[in-house]
Motif scaffolding. Structure first.
Motif, PDB file in Angstrom:
ATOM      1  N   GLN A  84       0.851  -1.185   0.000  1.00 55.63           N
ATOM      2  CA  GLN A  84       0.000   0.000   0.000  1.00 55.63           C
ATOM      3  C   GLN A  84       0.890   1.239   0.000  1.00 55.63           C
ATOM      4  O   GLN A  84       1.905   1.301   0.714  1.00 55.63           O
ATOM      5  CB  GLN A  84      -0.929  -0.018   1.205  1.00 55.63           C
ATOM      6  N   PHE A  85       0.514   2.234  -0.790  1.00 54.58           N
ATOM      7  CA  PHE A  85       1.379   3.392  -1.004  1.00 54.58           C
ATOM      8  C   PHE A  85       1.759   4.130   0.269  1.00 54.58           C
ATOM      9  O   PHE A  85       2.837   4.721   0.343  1.00 54.58           O
ATOM     10  CB  PHE A  85       0.750   4.357  -2.019  1.00 54.58           C
ATOM     11  N   ILE A  86       0.914   4.106   1.297  1.00 52.36           N
ATOM     12  CA  ILE A  86       1.260   4.837   2.524  1.00 52.36           C
ATOM     13  C   ILE A  86       2.486   4.248   3.214  1.00 52.36           C
ATOM     14  O   ILE A  86       3.085   4.882   4.067  1.00 52.36           O
ATOM     15  CB  ILE A  86       0.082   4.933   3.517  1.00 52.36           C
ATOM     16  N   HIS A  87       2.854   3.027   2.803  1.00 53.79           N
ATOM     17  CA  HIS A  87       4.039   2.385   3.368  1.00 53.79           C
ATOM     18  C   HIS A  87       5.267   2.521   2.474  1.00 53.79           C
ATOM     19  O   HIS A  87       6.377   2.634   2.993  1.00 53.79           O
ATOM     20  CB  HIS A  87       3.780   0.894   3.613  1.00 53.79           C
ATOM     21  N   VAL A  88       5.079   2.498   1.163  1.00 53.14           N
ATOM     22  CA  VAL A  88       6.237   2.346   0.266  1.00 53.14           C
ATOM     23  C   VAL A  88       6.457   3.468  -0.746  1.00 53.14           C
ATOM     24  O   VAL A  88       7.465   3.450  -1.449  1.00 53.14           O
ATOM     25  CB  VAL A  88       6.151   0.988  -0.489  1.00 53.14           C
ATOM     26  N   ASP A  89       5.557   4.429  -0.817  1.00 48.52           N
ATOM     27  CA  ASP A  89       5.710   5.510  -1.796  1.00 48.52           C
ATOM     28  C   ASP A  89       5.826   6.850  -1.064  1.00 48.52           C
ATOM     29  O   ASP A  89       4.826   7.506  -0.775  1.00 48.52           O
ATOM     30  CB  ASP A  89       4.510   5.524  -2.745  1.00 48.52           C
ATOM     31  N   PRO A  90       7.075   7.270  -0.762  1.00 49.32           N
ATOM     32  CA  PRO A  90       7.257   8.499   0.008  1.00 49.32           C
ATOM     33  C   PRO A  90       6.627   9.742  -0.634  1.00 49.32           C
ATOM     34  O   PRO A  90       6.100  10.603   0.082  1.00 49.32           O
ATOM     35  CB  PRO A  90       8.775   8.651   0.111  1.00 49.32           C
ATOM     36  N   VAL A  91       6.662   9.848  -1.946  1.00 52.10           N
ATOM     37  CA  VAL A  91       6.122  11.027  -2.621  1.00 52.10           C
ATOM     38  C   VAL A  91       4.601  11.081  -2.457  1.00 52.10           C
ATOM     39  O   VAL A  91       4.036  12.097  -2.045  1.00 52.10           O
ATOM     40  CB  VAL A  91       6.533  11.045  -4.110  1.00 52.10           C
ATOM     41  N   ARG A  92       3.945   9.992  -2.771  1.00 52.67           N
ATOM     42  CA  ARG A  92       2.481   9.957  -2.652  1.00 52.67           C
ATOM     43  C   ARG A  92       2.045  10.021  -1.183  1.00 52.67           C
ATOM     44  O   ARG A  92       1.074  10.708  -0.851  1.00 52.67           O
ATOM     45  CB  ARG A  92       1.944   8.697  -3.329  1.00 52.67           C
ATOM     46  N   ALA A  93       2.765   9.335  -0.297  1.00 55.06           N
ATOM     47  CA  ALA A  93       2.409   9.344   1.121  1.00 55.06           C
ATOM     48  C   ALA A  93       2.561  10.734   1.728  1.00 55.06           C
ATOM     49  O   ALA A  93       1.857  11.075   2.692  1.00 55.06           O
ATOM     50  CB  ALA A  93       3.264   8.334   1.882  1.00 55.06           C
ATOM     51  N   ALA A  94       3.440  11.553   1.171  1.00 54.49           N
ATOM     52  CA  ALA A  94       3.634  12.916   1.675  1.00 54.49           C
ATOM     53  C   ALA A  94       2.378  13.763   1.505  1.00 54.49           C
ATOM     54  O   ALA A  94       2.194  14.755   2.217  1.00 54.49           O
ATOM     55  CB  ALA A  94       4.818  13.573   0.974  1.00 54.49           C
ATOM     56  N   THR A  95       1.491  13.384   0.592  1.00 56.21           N
ATOM     57  CA  THR A  95       0.263  14.148   0.348  1.00 56.21           C
ATOM     58  C   THR A  95      -0.875  13.732   1.278  1.00 56.21           C
ATOM     59  O   THR A  95      -1.955  14.312   1.222  1.00 56.21           O
ATOM     60  CB  THR A  95      -0.205  13.969  -1.119  1.00 56.21           C
ATOM     61  N   THR A  96      -0.643  12.740   2.129  1.00 49.33           N
ATOM     62  CA  THR A  96      -1.672  12.260   3.057  1.00 49.33           C
ATOM     63  C   THR A  96      -1.546  12.986   4.403  1.00 49.33           C
ATOM     64  O   THR A  96      -0.547  13.668   4.645  1.00 49.33           O
ATOM     65  CB  THR A  96      -1.531  10.744   3.294  1.00 49.33           C
ATOM     66  N   PRO A  97      -2.528  12.827   5.263  1.00 49.56           N
ATOM     67  CA  PRO A  97      -2.411  13.421   6.607  1.00 49.56           C
ATOM     68  C   PRO A  97      -1.201  12.904   7.396  1.00 49.56           C
ATOM     69  O   PRO A  97      -0.781  13.553   8.357  1.00 49.56           O
ATOM     70  CB  PRO A  97      -3.714  12.998   7.295  1.00 49.56           C
ATOM     71  N   PHE A  98      -0.612  11.765   6.979  1.00 52.12           N
ATOM     72  CA  PHE A  98       0.564  11.240   7.666  1.00 52.12           C
ATOM     73  C   PHE A  98       1.818  12.041   7.324  1.00 52.12           C
ATOM     74  O   PHE A  98       2.807  11.990   8.049  1.00 52.12           O
ATOM     75  CB  PHE A  98       0.786   9.765   7.323  1.00 52.12           C
ATOM     76  N   GLY A  99       1.821  12.728   6.187  1.00 58.66           N
ATOM     77  CA  GLY A  99       2.952  13.553   5.792  1.00 58.66           C
ATOM     78  C   GLY A  99       4.165  12.778   5.317  1.00 58.66           C
ATOM     79  O   GLY A  99       5.235  13.336   5.123  1.00 58.66           O
ATOM     80  N   GLY A 100       4.023  11.485   5.148  1.00 62.69           N
ATOM     81  CA  GLY A 100       5.119  10.629   4.698  1.00 62.69           C
ATOM     82  C   GLY A 100       4.743   9.181   4.924  1.00 62.69           C
ATOM     83  O   GLY A 100       3.626   8.874   5.364  1.00 62.69           O
ATOM     84  N   THR A 101       5.658   8.299   4.631  1.00 67.33           N
ATOM     85  CA  THR A 101       5.356   6.878   4.790  1.00 67.33           C
ATOM     86  C   THR A 101       5.299   6.495   6.264  1.00 67.33           C
ATOM     87  O   THR A 101       5.950   7.097   7.118  1.00 67.33           O
ATOM     88  CB  THR A 101       6.393   5.991   4.065  1.00 67.33           C
ATOM     89  N   ILE A 102       4.502   5.470   6.515  1.00 66.21           N
ATOM     90  CA  ILE A 102       4.347   4.935   7.866  1.00 66.21           C
ATOM     91  C   ILE A 102       4.573   3.428   7.836  1.00 66.21           C
ATOM     92  O   ILE A 102       4.366   2.774   6.812  1.00 66.21           O
ATOM     93  CB  ILE A 102       2.956   5.248   8.462  1.00 66.21           C
TER      94      ILE A 102
END
Length: 150
Positions: free
Chosen positions: A39-57
């Protein structure tokens, strides 16, 4: 009934802390590969940066899977002559706060109980809280059951 070592009984209710470890992107990526959870929130730093997490988790299950490693760094009296320890399961697992890539985590481990299940076979229950350095909430909490024989 086998006598439970007094040193172990005396540990009930005492909180002990593990060493700190860093959960970095390389660890997260290896876990994603091992579990096929990309899932992108774990492995895609660029896309995850656009989420409320601000980066991968980290995956919640990655944090959970680190419990044995974290527990092994805690100095706690063990049952003497324990011939084997086995993971018996977990209860009340809750993923409370995300672990951002690059975070340092440690475990707060509290021995809740030790019960003899059969002669010479015991079950200990540990309350495990995984803390994130600088965070006001833990990453996870769980009750962990471990069986051991003496």
């Amino acid at each position: 009934m086998t006598a439970l070592p007094e040193a172990l009984r005396a540990e009930i209710g005492i909180v002990r802390h593990s060493d700190w470890i860093v959960v970095d992107q390389a660890m997260i990526d290896r876990f994603a590969d091992a579990t096929c959870d990309h899932q992108f929130i774990h492995v895609d730093p660029v896309r995850a940066a656009t989420t409320p997490f601000g980066g991968t988790i980290a995956h919640g299950f990655l944090t959970l899977s680190l419990l044995p490693h974290l527990q092994n760094s805690i100095s706690r009296p063990a049952a003497p002559a324990a011939s084997i320890e086995v993971n018996y399961g977990l209860d009340q697992v809750r993923f409370i706060h995300p672990v951002r890539s690059g975070s340092r985590i440690r475990a707060a481990s509290t021995l809740v109980s030790v019960v003899e299940k059969t002669p010479g076979s015991f079950q200990q229950t540990l309350k495990m809280t995984v803390e994130i350095e600088g965070a006001d909430k833990p990453a996870l909490v769980a009750l962990w059951h471990i069986r051991f024989m003496i």
